[in-house]
Design a protein around this motif. Structure first.
Motif, PDB file in Angstrom:
ATOM      1  N   ALA A  99       0.846  -1.207   0.000  1.00 50.27           N
ATOM      2  CA  ALA A  99       0.000   0.000   0.000  1.00 50.27           C
ATOM      3  C   ALA A  99       0.872   1.245   0.000  1.00 50.27           C
ATOM      4  N   TYR A 100       0.313   2.331  -0.506  1.00 53.46           N
ATOM      5  CA  TYR A 100       0.992   3.634  -0.416  1.00 53.46           C
ATOM      6  C   TYR A 100      -0.067   4.671  -0.086  1.00 53.46           C
ATOM      7  N   SER A 101       0.364   5.903   0.074  1.00 51.97           N
ATOM      8  CA  SER A 101      -0.553   6.967   0.495  1.00 51.97           C
ATOM      9  C   SER A 101      -1.857   6.939  -0.301  1.00 51.97           C
ATOM     10  N   THR A 153     -15.786   2.174   0.706  1.00 56.38           N
ATOM     11  CA  THR A 153     -15.170   3.019   1.737  1.00 56.38           C
ATOM     12  C   THR A 153     -13.931   2.338   2.311  1.00 56.38           C
ATOM     13  N   GLY A 154     -13.062   1.889   1.422  1.00 52.43           N
ATOM     14  CA  GLY A 154     -11.772   1.320   1.828  1.00 52.43           C
ATOM     15  C   GLY A 154     -10.776   2.454   2.031  1.00 52.43           C
ATOM     16  N   LYS A 155      -9.500   2.131   1.798  1.00 49.90           N
ATOM     17  CA  LYS A 155      -8.445   3.115   2.083  1.00 49.90           C
ATOM     18  C   LYS A 155      -8.638   4.408   1.287  1.00 49.90           C
ATOM     19  N   ILE A 156      -8.858   4.268  -0.023  1.00 49.52           N
ATOM     20  CA  ILE A 156      -8.939   5.454  -0.879  1.00 49.52           C
ATOM     21  C   ILE A 156     -10.283   6.159  -0.712  1.00 49.52           C
ATOM     22  N   GLY A 157     -11.362   5.381  -0.686  1.00 46.12           N
ATOM     23  CA  GLY A 157     -12.690   5.975  -0.524  1.00 46.12           C
ATOM     24  C   GLY A 157     -12.789   6.778   0.764  1.00 46.12           C
ATOM     25  N   TYR A 174     -21.339   3.875   0.600  1.00 41.84           N
ATOM     26  CA  TYR A 174     -21.912   2.530   0.489  1.00 41.84           C
ATOM     27  C   TYR A 174     -20.773   1.512   0.412  1.00 41.84           C
ATOM     28  N   ASP A 175     -20.882   0.468   1.190  1.00 43.32           N
ATOM     29  CA  ASP A 175     -19.865  -0.596   1.173  1.00 43.32           C
ATOM     30  C   ASP A 175     -20.526  -1.844   1.745  1.00 43.32           C
ATOM     31  N   PRO A 176     -20.365  -2.981   1.084  1.00 42.40           N
ATOM     32  CA  PRO A 176     -20.955  -4.203   1.654  1.00 42.40           C
ATOM     33  C   PRO A 176     -20.332  -4.548   3.008  1.00 42.40           C
ATOM     34  N   ASN A 232     -14.583   8.065 -11.830  1.00 42.04           N
ATOM     35  CA  ASN A 232     -14.009   6.724 -11.671  1.00 42.04           C
ATOM     36  C   ASN A 232     -12.490   6.796 -11.626  1.00 42.04           C
ATOM     37  N   THR A 233     -11.926   6.527 -10.447  1.00 43.20           N
ATOM     38  CA  THR A 233     -10.461   6.409 -10.354  1.00 43.20           C
ATOM     39  C   THR A 233     -10.093   4.991  -9.937  1.00 43.20           C
ATOM     40  N   ALA A 234     -11.074   4.062 -10.037  1.00 43.68           N
ATOM     41  CA  ALA A 234     -10.797   2.680  -9.610  1.00 43.68           C
ATOM     42  C   ALA A 234     -10.332   1.847 -10.814  1.00 43.68           C
ATOM     43  N   THR A 258     -12.818  10.305 -15.634  1.00 40.62           N
ATOM     44  CA  THR A 258     -12.201   9.011 -15.341  1.00 40.62           C
ATOM     45  C   THR A 258     -10.687   9.050 -15.496  1.00 40.62           C
ATOM     46  N   ASP A 259     -10.025   8.286 -14.635  1.00 42.73           N
ATOM     47  CA  ASP A 259      -8.573   8.119 -14.713  1.00 42.73           C
ATOM     48  C   ASP A 259      -8.237   6.781 -15.360  1.00 42.73           C
ATOM     49  N   VAL A 260      -9.303   6.009 -15.668  1.00 44.82           N
ATOM     50  CA  VAL A 260      -9.100   4.633 -16.148  1.00 44.82           C
ATOM     51  C   VAL A 260     -10.042   4.348 -17.321  1.00 44.82           C
ATOM     52  N   PRO A 297      -4.714  10.269 -17.810  1.00 48.52           N
ATOM     53  CA  PRO A 297      -3.993   9.044 -18.222  1.00 48.52           C
ATOM     54  C   PRO A 297      -3.455   8.204 -17.053  1.00 48.52           C
ATOM     55  N   HIS A 298      -4.376   7.718 -16.232  1.00 47.07           N
ATOM     56  CA  HIS A 298      -4.021   6.834 -15.102  1.00 47.07           C
ATOM     57  C   HIS A 298      -2.889   7.434 -14.236  1.00 47.07           C
ATOM     58  N   ILE A 299      -3.158   8.637 -13.713  1.00 44.38           N
ATOM     59  CA  ILE A 299      -2.157   9.334 -12.898  1.00 44.38           C
ATOM     60  C   ILE A 299      -2.471   9.241 -11.404  1.00 44.38           C
TER      61      ILE A 299
HETATM   62  P1  NAD Z   1      -9.481  -1.214  -0.402  1.00 40.98           P
HETATM   63  O1  NAD Z   1      -9.376  -2.679  -0.538  1.00 40.98           O
HETATM   64  O2  NAD Z   1      -8.866  -0.536   0.781  1.00 40.98           O
HETATM   65  O3  NAD Z   1     -11.053  -0.815  -0.381  1.00 40.98           O
HETATM   66  C1  NAD Z   1     -11.990  -1.285  -1.284  1.00 40.98           C
HETATM   67  C2  NAD Z   1     -13.367  -1.219  -0.610  1.00 40.98           C
HETATM   68  O4  NAD Z   1     -14.385  -1.494  -1.589  1.00 40.98           O
HETATM   69  C3  NAD Z   1     -13.551  -2.232   0.527  1.00 40.98           C
HETATM   70  O5  NAD Z   1     -13.992  -1.567   1.696  1.00 40.98           O
HETATM   71  C4  NAD Z   1     -14.629  -3.178  -0.027  1.00 40.98           C
HETATM   72  O6  NAD Z   1     -15.458  -3.702   0.983  1.00 40.98           O
HETATM   73  C5  NAD Z   1     -15.394  -2.257  -0.948  1.00 40.98           C
HETATM   74  N1  NAD Z   1     -16.230  -2.910  -1.961  1.00 40.98           N
HETATM   75  C6  NAD Z   1     -16.057  -4.103  -2.580  1.00 40.98           C
HETATM   76  N2  NAD Z   1     -17.078  -4.335  -3.447  1.00 40.98           N
HETATM   77  C7  NAD Z   1     -17.916  -3.264  -3.369  1.00 40.98           C
HETATM   78  C8  NAD Z   1     -19.134  -2.895  -4.023  1.00 40.98           C
HETATM   79  N3  NAD Z   1     -19.683  -3.673  -4.945  1.00 40.98           N
HETATM   80  N4  NAD Z   1     -19.692  -1.708  -3.692  1.00 40.98           N
HETATM   81  C9  NAD Z   1     -19.137  -0.898  -2.782  1.00 40.98           C
HETATM   82  N5  NAD Z   1     -17.983  -1.191  -2.135  1.00 40.98           N
HETATM   83  C10 NAD Z   1     -17.388  -2.350  -2.429  1.00 40.98           C
HETATM   84  O7  NAD Z   1      -8.939  -0.615  -1.755  1.00 40.98           O
HETATM   85  P2  NAD Z   1      -8.347   0.845  -2.009  1.00 40.98           P
HETATM   86  O8  NAD Z   1      -6.918   0.883  -1.638  1.00 40.98           O
HETATM   87  O9  NAD Z   1      -9.264   1.853  -1.421  1.00 40.98           O
HETATM   88  O10 NAD Z   1      -8.402   0.909  -3.610  1.00 40.98           O
HETATM   89  C11 NAD Z   1      -9.621   0.927  -4.320  1.00 40.98           C
HETATM   90  C12 NAD Z   1      -9.348   0.733  -5.794  1.00 40.98           C
HETATM   91  O11 NAD Z   1      -8.706   1.882  -6.342  1.00 40.98           O
HETATM   92  C13 NAD Z   1      -8.335  -0.372  -6.126  1.00 40.98           C
HETATM   93  O12 NAD Z   1      -8.899  -1.627  -6.121  1.00 40.98           O
HETATM   94  C14 NAD Z   1      -7.858   0.004  -7.502  1.00 40.98           C
HETATM   95  O13 NAD Z   1      -8.673  -0.583  -8.491  1.00 40.98           O
HETATM   96  C15 NAD Z   1      -8.050   1.504  -7.537  1.00 40.98           C
HETATM   97  N6  NAD Z   1      -6.768   2.206  -7.657  1.00 40.98           N
HETATM   98  C16 NAD Z   1      -6.587   3.084  -8.688  1.00 40.98           C
HETATM   99  C17 NAD Z   1      -5.393   3.769  -8.856  1.00 40.98           C
HETATM  100  C18 NAD Z   1      -5.177   4.769  -9.955  1.00 40.98           C
HETATM  101  O14 NAD Z   1      -4.035   5.024 -10.305  1.00 40.98           O
HETATM  102  N7  NAD Z   1      -6.215   5.374 -10.508  1.00 40.98           N
HETATM  103  C19 NAD Z   1      -4.346   3.532  -7.965  1.00 40.98           C
HETATM  104  C20 NAD Z   1      -4.555   2.640  -6.908  1.00 40.98           C
HETATM  105  C21 NAD Z   1      -5.750   1.983  -6.769  1.00 40.98           C
END
Ligand code: NAD
Length: 324
Positions: A99-101, A153-157, A174-176, A232-234, A258-260, A297-299
């Motif tokens: 993981a990173y920041s 609502t994981g690390k990034i959310g 929202y998070d399961p 969308n940055t996921a 979007t970043d992706v 561009p995926h930054i």
């Molecule tokens: P994380 O694992 O800490 O959190 C993900 C969260 O999503 C968890 O709490 C999980 O319960 C929840 N989740 C799973 N399915 C779900 C659903 N259907 N609806 C709602 N919530 C749901 O991950 P993170 O570190 O927060 O990273 C999230 C995503 O960001 C990564 O998986 C990656 O795809 C993306 N990401 C993008 C970049 C970029 O450069 N744009 C960089 C890093 C990560």
């Protein structure tokens, strides 16, 4: 010294590596990515440090093993570019950065949300064209009156939620698997309520191939307000991009950032602008909707802080491996 070769290291990154240099290690920088053609470069080194778009398949790993290279590390969170079976068979040690920041991506999502909510790309485009009339698309509630919906609502959310909370917005999540103890930052809601209420919907859900492919599709977009924007940055694969395009075209949502994008690998590095216009290219479809749709561009992970974390964790990985 333990000699490491670091691939895909851009010039602007080298001072950050140098600042974190550890005694006993000697890092050599290559701006190019590791491929089959330049595998000779690793000769004479003790370890290699890779980026995501580097080739560490069986062929390259076997070659490294033949030259006595036991440590094949990546500075990235993902490690699917390394053939783990081949590495294991060679007795090579593989390490990655767990993981990173999270603010690297959260800051970007926050910025893209502001950009599309306030129609900033559109506003810049109109002044560039000499149109200085106020555009209704920029007439929006202030942060203190906005509702932001965080999906995942994981690390990034959670990091993005904190940013919005800090500027006075109302944050829904929202998070399961809801987290305890974050009532001060966000309020959990059903996905449906979140989508109906939010002015900005931000996706932070990981992609699991075969399990949540394109789960964010027409049904979800239909619930959103026509004044709302989607960020969308996921991963592109969690969304139905054609449905998003249709929703923006129909005015069912105000915009998308979007970043992706789904075929971003086709554009690794740089392509000619004409190449974006290929038939069936999602980038061409997005571009046609600019500035309602904007693409970076995926930054997401490309910040000084994230790089700092990646380098220090990589050094730690090497230290740990060498100390058994
Ligand atoms: P994380 O694992 O800490 O959190 C993900 C969260 O999503 C968890 O709490 C999980 O319960 C929840 N989740 C799973 N399915 C779900 C659903 N259907 N609806 C709602 N919530 C749901 O991950 P993170 O570190 O927060 O990273 C999230 C995503 O960001 C990564 O998986 C990656 O795809 C993306 N990401 C993008 C970049 C970029 O450069 N744009 C960089 C890093 C990560």
């Amino acid at each position: 010294a333990f000699k490491i070769i670091s691939f895909g290291t851009r010039d602007n990154e080298v001072p950050h590596f140098d600042a974190l240099n550890k005694e006993g290690f000697e890092m050599t920088y290559k701006s190019e990515n590791l491929t089959h053609d330049n595998i000779d470069l690793v000769k004479g080194f003790d370890g290699v440090l890779l980026r995501a778009n580097n080739v560490a398949d069986k062929q390259n790993l076997d070659q490294m093993a033949e030259w006595g290279i036991k440590y094949v590390f990546t500075r990235t969170v993902g490690y699917n570019h390394i053939d783990l079976d081949a590495a294991k068979a060679n007795g090579q040690i593989v390490a990655y950065v767990p993981a990173y920041s999270p603010y690297a991506v959260a800051d970007l999502a926050f910025g893209l949300g502001i950009m599309q909510n306030r129609n900033l790309a559109g506003a810049v485009a109109s002044s560039e064209e000499g149109d200085f009339r106020p555009n209704p698309a920029s007439f929006v509630p202030e942060f203190q009156s906005l509702t932001v919906g965080i999906l995942g609502t994981g690390k990034i959310g959670l990091a993005e939620a904190k940013l919005w909370k800090g500027v006075g917005a109302k944050v829904l999540g929202y998070d399961p698997y809801p987290k305890d103890g974050i009532e001060d930052i966000l309020t959990y809601a059903s996905m449906e309520d979140l989508l109906k209420e939010a002015d900005i919907v931000s996706l932070h859900v990981p992609y699991f191939k075969g399990s949540n492919d394109q789960f964010f599709a027409a049904d979800q977009l239909k619930l959103m307000k026509s004044s709302a924007v989607l960020v969308n940055t996921a991963r592109a694969e969690i969304t139905d991009e054609e449905a998003i395009i249709a929703a923006v075209k129909a005015g069912d949502i105000k915009g998308f950032a979007t970043d992706v994008i789904s075929n971003e690998r086709a554009y690794f590095g740089q392509v000619k602008p004409e190449a974006l216009q290929e038939k069936g290219s999602i980038m061409a479809e997005f571009q046609a909707l600019y500035p309602k749709v904007v693409v970076t561009p995926h930054i997401g992970s490309y910040t000084e802080n994230a790089l700092h974390d990646m380098i220090s964790i990589s050094y730690k990985n090497f230290e740990n491996a060498l100390n058994g």
